[in-house]
Design a protein around this motif. Sequence first.
Motif: not given
Length: 201
Positions: A21-28
């Motif tokens: 979820s963190t990865a997706k939040e920062i746009g990876i």
Amino acid sequence: MRHFFYARVSSKDQSLERQISTAKEIGIAEEYIFIEKASGKDFKRPEYQLMKRMFRDGDILYIKSLDRLGRNKQMILDEWQELIKERKIDITVLDMPLLDTTKYKDLNGIESLISDLILQLLSYMAEDERKRIKERQEEGIRTAIQNGVKFGRKKMEINETFKSVYPEWKQNKITAVEAMKRVGMKSNTFYRRVKEYESSL
């Protein structure tokens, strides 16, 4: 410049959801999110090694916390040095804002020294905290033992089932294997309980 994210948990029953979820939040981008369920004892992890082979100068690697890289201080330090100095990528540790090598780009050649010093300090603190936690656990166990708390499997008591099976086995009406099966005991436990029971008769 490409943005990578490495997510890892140590065991199969742990969840990767928070890291992903963190990865997706920062746009990876999804193709640059590498997911692994593997121990941190070394870097012989398929997904991690695949990701490293893809790195090019100037890429950025994001990790949620420093221990996603490895288990101990020296291992983390060695890998950090290789990624920054040999692979020439940047690393951002999201839970430790000071460990973001992109912040030190304009420091006239001392950026790697500053990030190395910060890493040394933070990895030492992380390892020291793990040692403290282990010491507190061991101290708690010692205190519990001193207070009479017993650890390990609960002793299998002589119950009514045992008392009814015992005479059948003693009179050779059933085998020892059958008796053990009925009382749900292994061989050594069964014979210990037999000895205790006979001494109480």
